[in-house]
Motif scaffolding. Structure first.
Motif, PDB file in Angstrom:
ATOM      1  N   ARG A  55     103.942 -41.804  24.712  1.00 32.07           N
ATOM      2  CA  ARG A  55     103.057 -42.515  23.909  1.00 32.07           C
ATOM      3  C   ARG A  55     102.631 -43.925  24.512  1.00 32.07           C
ATOM      4  NH1 ARG A  55     102.218 -45.942  19.425  1.00 32.07           N
ATOM      5  NH2 ARG A  55     100.623 -45.471  18.003  1.00 32.07           N
ATOM      6  N   ILE A  56     103.464 -44.251  25.822  1.00 33.66           N
ATOM      7  CA  ILE A  56     103.275 -45.449  26.093  1.00 33.66           C
ATOM      8  C   ILE A  56     101.932 -45.665  26.887  1.00 33.66           C
ATOM      9  CG2 ILE A  56     104.260 -46.864  28.105  1.00 33.66           C
ATOM     10  CD1 ILE A  56     107.100 -45.824  27.651  1.00 33.66           C
ATOM     11  N   LEU A  57     101.545 -44.584  27.393  1.00 37.84           N
ATOM     12  CA  LEU A  57     100.289 -44.486  28.202  1.00 37.84           C
ATOM     13  C   LEU A  57      99.184 -43.563  27.557  1.00 37.84           C
ATOM     14  CD1 LEU A  57      99.001 -45.677  30.768  1.00 37.84           C
ATOM     15  CD2 LEU A  57      99.805 -43.745  32.101  1.00 37.84           C
ATOM     16  N   ARG A  58      98.087 -44.221  27.207  1.00 33.12           N
ATOM     17  CA  ARG A  58      97.354 -43.386  26.365  1.00 33.12           C
ATOM     18  C   ARG A  58      96.333 -42.300  27.323  1.00 33.12           C
ATOM     19  NH1 ARG A  58      94.639 -43.203  21.503  1.00 33.12           N
ATOM     20  NH2 ARG A  58      95.911 -44.928  20.857  1.00 33.12           N
ATOM     21  N   HIS A  60      93.439 -40.294  29.191  1.00 30.80           N
ATOM     22  CA  HIS A  60      91.958 -40.413  29.361  1.00 30.80           C
ATOM     23  C   HIS A  60      91.182 -39.110  29.170  1.00 30.80           C
ATOM     24  CE1 HIS A  60      92.292 -44.463  31.021  1.00 30.80           C
ATOM     25  NE2 HIS A  60      90.924 -44.614  31.190  1.00 30.80           N
ATOM     26  N   GLY A  61      91.976 -38.137  29.118  1.00 29.27           N
ATOM     27  CA  GLY A  61      91.419 -36.777  28.834  1.00 29.27           C
ATOM     28  C   GLY A  61      92.770 -35.797  28.320  1.00 29.27           C
ATOM     29  N   GLY A  62      92.447 -34.952  27.602  1.00 25.65           N
ATOM     30  CA  GLY A  62      93.355 -33.917  27.061  1.00 25.65           C
ATOM     31  C   GLY A  62      94.226 -34.710  26.225  1.00 25.65           C
ATOM     32  N   ARG A  63      95.314 -34.175  25.747  1.00 30.81           N
ATOM     33  CA  ARG A  63      96.285 -34.680  24.585  1.00 30.81           C
ATOM     34  C   ARG A  63      97.751 -34.474  24.906  1.00 30.81           C
ATOM     35  NH1 ARG A  63      94.785 -30.886  19.361  1.00 30.81           N
ATOM     36  NH2 ARG A  63      95.149 -28.713  20.516  1.00 30.81           N
ATOM     37  N   VAL A  64      98.344 -35.136  24.255  1.00 24.93           N
ATOM     38  CA  VAL A  64     100.090 -34.649  24.196  1.00 24.93           C
ATOM     39  C   VAL A  64     100.199 -34.562  22.420  1.00 24.93           C
ATOM     40  CG1 VAL A  64     102.211 -35.387  24.110  1.00 24.93           C
ATOM     41  CG2 VAL A  64     100.606 -36.039  25.950  1.00 24.93           C
ATOM     42  N   LEU A  65     101.044 -33.292  22.436  1.00 25.18           N
ATOM     43  CA  LEU A  65     101.167 -32.822  20.925  1.00 25.18           C
ATOM     44  C   LEU A  65     102.600 -33.061  20.773  1.00 25.18           C
ATOM     45  CD1 LEU A  65      98.981 -29.629  20.790  1.00 25.18           C
ATOM     46  CD2 LEU A  65      98.506 -31.910  20.007  1.00 25.18           C
ATOM     47  N   LEU A  66     102.963 -33.693  19.687  1.00 27.87           N
ATOM     48  CA  LEU A  66     104.387 -33.774  19.208  1.00 27.87           C
ATOM     49  C   LEU A  66     104.484 -33.223  17.789  1.00 27.87           C
ATOM     50  CD1 LEU A  66     107.323 -34.929  19.392  1.00 27.87           C
ATOM     51  CD2 LEU A  66     106.536 -36.877  18.543  1.00 27.87           C
ATOM     52  N   ASP A  67     105.208 -32.122  17.819  1.00 26.76           N
ATOM     53  CA  ASP A  67     105.271 -31.135  16.546  1.00 26.76           C
ATOM     54  C   ASP A  67     103.792 -30.790  16.077  1.00 26.76           C
ATOM     55  OD1 ASP A  67     107.902 -31.207  16.338  1.00 26.76           O
ATOM     56  OD2 ASP A  67     108.102 -32.926  15.241  1.00 26.76           O
ATOM     57  N   GLY A  68     103.028 -30.516  17.175  1.00 24.97           N
ATOM     58  CA  GLY A  68     101.535 -30.052  16.791  1.00 24.97           C
ATOM     59  C   GLY A  68     100.508 -30.923  16.477  1.00 24.97           C
ATOM     60  N   ALA A  70      98.690 -35.061  17.790  1.00 30.39           N
ATOM     61  CA  ALA A  70      98.462 -35.567  18.909  1.00 30.39           C
ATOM     62  C   ALA A  70      99.271 -36.960  18.747  1.00 30.39           C
ATOM     63  CB  ALA A  70      96.891 -36.102  18.818  1.00 30.39           C
ATOM     64  N   VAL A  71     100.127 -37.085  19.945  1.00 27.60           N
ATOM     65  CA  VAL A  71     101.130 -38.192  19.684  1.00 27.60           C
ATOM     66  C   VAL A  71     100.450 -39.495  19.454  1.00 27.60           C
ATOM     67  CG1 VAL A  71     101.416 -38.325  22.213  1.00 27.60           C
ATOM     68  CG2 VAL A  71     103.319 -38.965  20.453  1.00 27.60           C
ATOM     69  N   HIS A  72      99.253 -39.669  20.095  1.00 31.36           N
ATOM     70  CA  HIS A  72      98.693 -41.136  20.113  1.00 31.36           C
ATOM     71  C   HIS A  72      97.948 -41.274  18.641  1.00 31.36           C
ATOM     72  CE1 HIS A  72      99.601 -40.804  24.624  1.00 31.36           C
ATOM     73  NE2 HIS A  72      99.610 -42.103  24.436  1.00 31.36           N
ATOM     74  N   THR A  73      97.897 -40.381  18.057  1.00 31.63           N
ATOM     75  CA  THR A  73      97.273 -40.595  16.630  1.00 31.63           C
ATOM     76  C   THR A  73      98.561 -40.890  15.556  1.00 31.63           C
ATOM     77  OG1 THR A  73      97.331 -38.317  15.846  1.00 31.63           O
ATOM     78  CG2 THR A  73      95.454 -38.979  17.254  1.00 31.63           C
ATOM     79  N   MET A  74      99.748 -40.728  16.163  1.00 27.22           N
ATOM     80  CA  MET A  74     100.913 -40.803  15.159  1.00 27.22           C
ATOM     81  C   MET A  74     101.230 -42.603  15.060  1.00 27.22           C
ATOM     82  SD  MET A  74     102.871 -37.382  16.423  1.00 27.22           S
ATOM     83  CE  MET A  74     104.217 -37.812  15.022  1.00 27.22           C
ATOM     84  N   PRO A  75     101.780 -42.810  13.857  1.00 21.59           N
ATOM     85  CA  PRO A  75     102.235 -44.405  13.889  1.00 21.59           C
ATOM     86  C   PRO A  75     103.613 -44.534  15.103  1.00 21.59           C
ATOM     87  CG  PRO A  75     102.097 -43.564  11.642  1.00 21.59           C
ATOM     88  CD  PRO A  75     101.765 -42.343  12.562  1.00 21.59           C
ATOM     89  N   ALA A  76     103.683 -45.526  15.772  1.00 24.46           N
ATOM     90  CA  ALA A  76     104.488 -45.730  16.630  1.00 24.46           C
ATOM     91  C   ALA A  76     105.801 -45.505  16.108  1.00 24.46           C
ATOM     92  CB  ALA A  76     104.502 -47.262  17.407  1.00 24.46           C
ATOM     93  N   LYS A  77     106.235 -46.010  14.888  1.00 24.41           N
ATOM     94  CA  LYS A  77     107.533 -45.937  14.419  1.00 24.41           C
ATOM     95  C   LYS A  77     108.069 -44.565  13.893  1.00 24.41           C
ATOM     96  CE  LYS A  77     109.911 -49.586  12.047  1.00 24.41           C
ATOM     97  NZ  LYS A  77     110.420 -50.394  10.755  1.00 24.41           N
ATOM     98  N   GLN A  78     107.177 -43.920  13.791  1.00 29.61           N
ATOM     99  CA  GLN A  78     107.282 -42.334  13.358  1.00 29.61           C
ATOM    100  C   GLN A  78     107.670 -41.599  14.526  1.00 29.61           C
ATOM    101  OE1 GLN A  78     104.020 -40.047  11.690  1.00 29.61           O
ATOM    102  NE2 GLN A  78     105.019 -38.439  11.453  1.00 29.61           N
ATOM    103  N   VAL A  79     106.914 -41.848  15.577  1.00 25.99           N
ATOM    104  CA  VAL A  79     107.197 -41.260  16.917  1.00 25.99           C
ATOM    105  C   VAL A  79     108.512 -41.541  17.588  1.00 25.99           C
ATOM    106  CG1 VAL A  79     106.434 -41.248  19.515  1.00 25.99           C
ATOM    107  CG2 VAL A  79     104.876 -41.247  17.518  1.00 25.99           C
ATOM    108  N   ALA A  80     108.882 -42.967  17.319  1.00 23.86           N
ATOM    109  CA  ALA A  80     110.409 -43.476  17.659  1.00 23.86           C
ATOM    110  C   ALA A  80     111.441 -42.772  17.042  1.00 23.86           C
ATOM    111  CB  ALA A  80     110.185 -44.995  17.674  1.00 23.86           C
TER     112      ALA A  80
END
Length: 269
Positions: A55-58, A60-68, A70-80
């Protein structure tokens, strides 16, 4: 045999620095409960991939999924609270002590209603012991050697107590004994149920310790799987441009890369 699961997945991932595309269309599944090691030549996108996954780098295309999700839509503290990341060349505030640095690993677990607790203290003590920095607790981080500093940062990540741990070149600055200490610790974490992903430069260390190897070239994943199936002379030539022989490691039986003789000296007659 049970199907392999992945809490951390990249789909069609594109990562850039300004207008420079580093990764494009990359798909990757990080197997749960395994020690995955990313290998490849310099500037092939290994560290960039970790920055995108964490989640450090956003993208430009595609996505990263964490537990289904999109990691960049999740609150930073929740990811951490789920995923810990040790980047390259991490920097600490001047005069901060090792104890205070490691304590910052508990930040994701703090809130207005939950301040420092006995559980936080125990997590910090256990992390410092595991990383071998307990005796450095009162030392300023900026006065430590490179290897000591690296272990202090590792302790901070361990103090987060996340189930997924991403480590970008965690053996940098360490002598051979401490390199193996860190890799042994990674293996212990996996044995205890963690998922660990690390970027390593030493291919033989990667073969000895990894359950799952990810080989990259020019921003692409060219092979992934157990080291015994991934590491071949052809793969090493494609990834590193290195002619070699693969033999069994005499201690572990895992693949060991023996480079071909590169001497230019003439031989015989």
């Amino acid at each position: 045999m049970e199907a392999e699961t992945s809490r951390l997945v990249a789909e069609g991932l594109e990562l850039r620095y300004d207008d420079r595309v580093v990764l494009a269309g990359l798909d990757l599944s990080v197997p749960d409960g395994r020690f995955s090691v990313i290998v490849g030549p310099n500037a092939c996108g290994k560290s960039t991939l970790l920055r995108g996954l964490s989640r450090i780098l956003r993208p430009h295309g595609g996505r990263v999924l964490l537990d289904g999700r999109a990691v960049h839509t999740m609150p930073a503290k929740q990811v951490a609270r789920i995923l810990g990341m040790l980047p390259q060349s991490a920097t600490a505030p001047e005069t901060i002590t090792v104890l205070d640095l490691v304590g910052r690993g508990r930040f994701p677990h703090q809130s207005l209603l939950r301040q420092w607790s006995d559980a936080d203290q125990l997590a910090v003590e256990q992390a410092m012991e595991a990383a071998g920095v307990t005796e450095l607790a009162d030392r300023p981080v900026d006065e430590l050697s490179g290897g000591q500093r690296q272990r202090a940062w590792l302790a901070m990540v361990l103090a987060q107590q996340t189930e997924l741990v991403l480590l970008d070149e965690p053996t940098t600055f360490l002598d051979i004994s401490h390199q193996l200490d860190v890799l042994d610790l990674c293996a212990e974490l996996v044995h205890d149920g963690y998922t660990v992903v690390a970027v390593l430069h030493d291919l033989n260390h990667a073969c000895r310790y990894a359950d799952h190897l990810i080989a990259m070239v020019d921003g692409r994943v060219v092979a992934s799987g157990p080291p015994t199936t991934v590491v071949t002379p052809e793969l090493v030539a494609e990834v590193f441009g290195l002619a070699c022989t693969i033999i069994p490691d005499p201690v572990t039986g895992t693949p060991m890369v023996v480079p071909a003789d590169r001497s230019r000296r003439s031989r015989g007659g």
